[in-house]
Design a protein around this motif. Sequence first.
Motif, mmCIF file in Angstrom:
data_model
loop_
_atom_site.group_PDB
_atom_site.id
_atom_site.type_symbol
_atom_site.label_atom_id
_atom_site.label_comp_id
_atom_site.label_asym_id
_atom_site.label_seq_id
_atom_site.Cartn_x
_atom_site.Cartn_y
_atom_site.Cartn_z
ATOM 1 N N VAL A 32 0.801 7.098 6.283
ATOM 2 C CA VAL A 32 -0.273 7.756 5.250
ATOM 3 C C VAL A 32 -1.090 8.973 5.773
ATOM 4 C CG1 VAL A 32 -0.341 5.871 3.975
ATOM 5 C CG2 VAL A 32 -1.998 6.154 5.479
ATOM 6 N N THR A 33 -1.419 9.846 4.859
ATOM 7 C CA THR A 33 -2.508 10.986 5.075
ATOM 8 C C THR A 33 -3.752 10.607 4.669
ATOM 9 O OG1 THR A 33 -1.783 12.296 2.980
ATOM 10 C CG2 THR A 33 -0.546 12.800 4.925
ATOM 11 N N LYS A 34 -4.680 10.996 4.764
ATOM 12 C CA LYS A 34 -6.123 10.916 4.297
ATOM 13 C C LYS A 34 -6.769 12.165 4.105
ATOM 14 C CE LYS A 34 -8.449 9.346 8.411
ATOM 15 N NZ LYS A 34 -9.469 8.084 9.040
ATOM 16 N N THR A 51 1.031 8.371 0.667
ATOM 17 C CA THR A 51 2.302 8.178 1.579
ATOM 18 C C THR A 51 2.542 9.351 1.949
ATOM 19 O OG1 THR A 51 2.616 6.081 0.518
ATOM 20 C CG2 THR A 51 4.412 7.214 1.577
ATOM 21 N N GLN A 52 3.005 9.284 3.382
ATOM 22 C CA GLN A 52 3.846 10.475 4.103
ATOM 23 C C GLN A 52 4.886 9.751 4.438
ATOM 24 O OE1 GLN A 52 1.684 13.440 6.519
ATOM 25 N NE2 GLN A 52 2.655 11.860 8.124
ATOM 26 N N ILE A 74 0.823 -1.178 -0.028
ATOM 27 C CA ILE A 74 0.020 0.068 0.247
ATOM 28 C C ILE A 74 0.938 1.153 0.044
ATOM 29 C CG2 ILE A 74 -1.646 1.236 1.422
ATOM 30 C CD1 ILE A 74 -2.838 -1.289 2.251
ATOM 31 N N LEU A 75 1.916 1.429 0.829
ATOM 32 C CA LEU A 75 2.712 2.391 0.638
ATOM 33 C C LEU A 75 3.303 2.637 -0.449
ATOM 34 C CD1 LEU A 75 4.630 1.966 4.327
ATOM 35 C CD2 LEU A 75 3.000 3.802 3.654
ATOM 36 N N ILE A 76 3.872 1.798 -1.119
ATOM 37 C CA ILE A 76 4.362 1.858 -2.587
ATOM 38 C C ILE A 76 3.328 2.429 -3.771
ATOM 39 C CG2 ILE A 76 5.330 0.550 -4.568
ATOM 40 C CD1 ILE A 76 6.716 -1.183 -2.275
ATOM 41 N N MET A 77 1.980 1.805 -3.185
ATOM 42 C CA MET A 77 1.103 2.127 -4.215
ATOM 43 C C MET A 77 0.678 3.666 -4.123
ATOM 44 S SD MET A 77 -1.713 -0.997 -3.870
ATOM 45 C CE MET A 77 -3.147 0.315 -4.458
ATOM 46 N N HIS A 130 -5.663 -2.257 7.309
ATOM 47 C CA HIS A 130 -4.300 -1.839 6.985
ATOM 48 C C HIS A 130 -3.962 -0.292 6.985
ATOM 49 C CE1 HIS A 130 -2.964 -5.766 6.969
ATOM 50 N NE2 HIS A 130 -3.526 -5.981 6.147
ATOM 51 N N LEU A 131 -5.181 0.304 6.286
ATOM 52 C CA LEU A 131 -4.742 1.734 6.259
ATOM 53 C C LEU A 131 -5.125 2.707 7.496
ATOM 54 C CD1 LEU A 131 -7.066 2.250 2.663
ATOM 55 C CD2 LEU A 131 -4.679 2.899 3.189
#
Length: 106
Positions: free
Chosen positions: A60-62, A73-74, A22-25, A50-51
């Motif tokens: 990650v930011t949302k 990704t942050q 997910i981080l890579i995506m 996971h998020l």
Amino acid sequence: MQSIEPKHDVFHAIADKHRRKILIMLANNEKSITSITDEFTISRTAVNKHLTILYESNLVTKKKAGRETRYKTQAQELKKVNDWLQYFDVYWDNKLESLKNYVNHN
């Protein structure tokens, strides 16, 4: 708004292969949970969990965009991982120096 102090440890967050993917995506593109879920064979609920861990680890930011939440990704928190790994650079430098000396003298 995200809290300053992460609820989850960055090392725990990156320990899972799904979270690393997910981080890579999300490294270069914001994505919705729907588009993230499409890349996995696990359920939307599992992706959401996971998020949540990634968000609570400040990885990650949302943000809300209409009816959907978008994630990105942050990477600043990953500096902790890099700093920890740098500790072992001396170990590898010593091993490589030993190998170089062995090769040069044999």
